[in-house]
Design an enzyme around this catalytic site. Structure first.
Site, mmCIF file in Angstrom:
data_model
loop_
_atom_site.group_PDB
_atom_site.id
_atom_site.type_symbol
_atom_site.label_atom_id
_atom_site.label_comp_id
_atom_site.label_asym_id
_atom_site.label_seq_id
_atom_site.Cartn_x
_atom_site.Cartn_y
_atom_site.Cartn_z
ATOM 1 N N ARG A 27 -6.793 11.345 0.224
ATOM 2 C CA ARG A 27 -5.483 10.976 -0.323
ATOM 3 C C ARG A 27 -5.084 11.850 -1.511
ATOM 4 N NH1 ARG A 27 -2.997 6.045 0.963
ATOM 5 N NH2 ARG A 27 -3.984 5.136 2.779
ATOM 6 N N ARG A 31 0.505 9.521 -4.826
ATOM 7 C CA ARG A 31 1.281 9.013 -5.963
ATOM 8 C C ARG A 31 0.750 9.314 -7.358
ATOM 9 N NH1 ARG A 31 4.220 3.391 -4.608
ATOM 10 N NH2 ARG A 31 5.941 4.428 -3.539
ATOM 11 N N ARG A 40 8.928 12.201 -3.679
ATOM 12 C CA ARG A 40 9.021 10.866 -3.086
ATOM 13 C C ARG A 40 10.226 10.080 -3.618
ATOM 14 N NH1 ARG A 40 9.174 6.619 -0.935
ATOM 15 N NH2 ARG A 40 7.483 5.151 -0.531
ATOM 16 N N ASP A 76 0.457 10.173 8.012
ATOM 17 C CA ASP A 76 -0.200 8.876 7.908
ATOM 18 C C ASP A 76 -0.823 8.532 9.247
ATOM 19 O OD1 ASP A 76 -0.391 6.578 5.822
ATOM 20 O OD2 ASP A 76 -0.167 5.618 7.769
ATOM 21 N N TYR A 153 -4.298 -2.392 12.378
ATOM 22 C CA TYR A 153 -2.930 -2.409 11.833
ATOM 23 C C TYR A 153 -1.911 -2.866 12.883
ATOM 24 C CZ TYR A 153 -4.351 -0.230 7.485
ATOM 25 O OH TYR A 153 -4.931 0.006 6.267
#
Ligand code: 1CP
Length: 357
Positions: A27, A31, A40, A76, A153
């Site tokens: 990752r 962020r 973003r 993703d 998921y």
């Protein structure tokens, strides 16, 4: 100016001699980086995934900013179920959500058998563009979720604590779970093959939720399908990394999956794992991601502990034991990368000076 090709990551995956231990961070495009947040702010997450120029831009940010030894394509794991027809929404406070999860045979029937060259062409275009822009500086990693992790998921509809819905499915209607897992395995193998064909130098399979299963269920519902995917991926000699979280019990079996590298979470000890499985595969990991909250001196100490626990020789790729958290200060991550570069050479004695980078 010509760029020297940094192939430390690929060499370590193949357990070839390296001058120092390579590092990249799960990752790493995310962020915690103000440069990522700036992009973003202007675009929503899926638009970023689906616009090759934006995906390439944020993929390369950590290479420029941190100096890591590999790039991982910004995307993703959930783009696969989305391409198969499930509507995906990223809700700021909640994370990714499928509003109509798969709970029955009728739901499952609606899943399209996709051709990644068509429905996921935006990912392949992003691979090509990123490779061009990286210009050989570092290798590019492509990735997918494992069949099991994608199923969790798709059935839960979102992140979960107890995974009650997907567990209900495997215990009440295992045939349905197996039929979806089989379908996912074929799509994932095609997808990873297409990424390699588009230029990915290695691929990683994330089995983030393998560790919620018992040992025998892990074999039946996760490992069998990871093995199937690996056997179907079309590649020359591009390494395959399998990252599992919480799978202490399945490490020996994982080495028989055909993976070249096993990614470990921070609860495992590299020395113990290495002594158990020998040098049949390379190991990736496994600094606790929360160590990055510590002062830099403590980060240095823990970095050396991880290097020492693997010990001497090639076959170690430094990484965190799971993804970097969004509130980590970039300066701490830069320090981590610097420490690995400075402190790892002593674990690779007698490597000829001619060895690249
Ligand atoms: O900007 C944002 O708000 C989006 C946050 C975000 C990001 C940056 C998500 C939503 N996905 C990503 C990118 C991403 N996801 C990468 C990029 C490449 C990199 O730099 O590493 C990768 C490899 C992933 C893979 C991924 N997505 C996994 C497997 C790895 C892991 O961390 O376990 C999983 C489980 C996901 C699902 C997902 N996507 C996003 C979130 C917040 C989540 C987790 C949801 C949950 O379980 O609660």
């Amino acid at each position: 100016m010509s760029n020297p090709k940094n192939d430390l990551f690929i060499r370590a995956c193949k357990r070839l001699p390296v001058k120092r231990t390579p590092i990249w961070i799960m990752r790493q495009a995310g962020r915690y980086l103000p440069e990522y947040r700036a992009v973003r702010e202007k675009y929503d997450f899926l638009t970023m995934c689906k616009t090759p120029e934006l995906a390439a831009k944020v993929t390369i940010q950590p290479v420029d900013i941190l100096g890591v030894d590999a790039a991982i394509l910004f995307s993703d794991i959930l783009v696969i179920p989305e391409a198969m027809g499930m509507h995906l929404e990223l809700i700021e406070s909640k994370g990714p959500v499928f509003h109509q999860p798969i709970r029955s045979e009728d739901d499952a029937k609606k899943l399209k058998r996709i051709d990644p060259d068509k429905e996921l062409k935006f990912v392949l275009d992003a691979v090509e563009l990123t490779k061009k822009e990286l210009n050989g500086r570092v290798p590019l990693i492509g990735f997918s979720g494992s069949p099991w992790t994608l199923l969790t998921y798709m059935v839960e509809g979102k992140g979960s604590k107890n995974f009650s819905n997907v567990k209900r499915m495997i215990y009440n209607d295992p045939a349905l779970a197996h039929s979806i897992l089989n379908k996912l395995s074929d799509v994932i193998a095609d997808y990873l093959s297409a990424k390699i064909c588009a230029g990915a130098d290695a691929v990683q399979i994330f089995d983030t939720w393998g560790g919620i299963l018992s040992q025998s269920d892990f074999q039946e519902f996760s490992l069998n399908y990871i093995t199937k995917v690996i056997s179907q991926v079309k590649r020359k000699d591009e390494p395959i990394v399998v990252f599992c979280k919480g799978v202490h019990f399945g490490l020996v079996q994982l080495t028989n999956s055909g993976a070249d590298v096993i990614g470990l979470d921070w609860t495992m000890n590299l020395e113990e794992v290495r002594s158990k499985i020998g040098d049949r595969v390379a190991l990736q990991g496994n600094l606790d991601p929360t160590v990055l909250y510590a002062p830099v001196e403590k980060i240095k100490e823990e970095t050396v502990n991880v290097l020492r626990s693997f010990g001497k020789g090639s076959g170690h790729i430094f990484n965190l034991g799971h993804g970097i958290l969004p509130d980590i200060e970039p300066e701490k991550v830069k320090a981590l990368v610097r420490f690995v570069k400075e402190k790892s050479a002593v674990f690779h004695p007698n490597v000829p000076e001619t060895q690249k980078v």
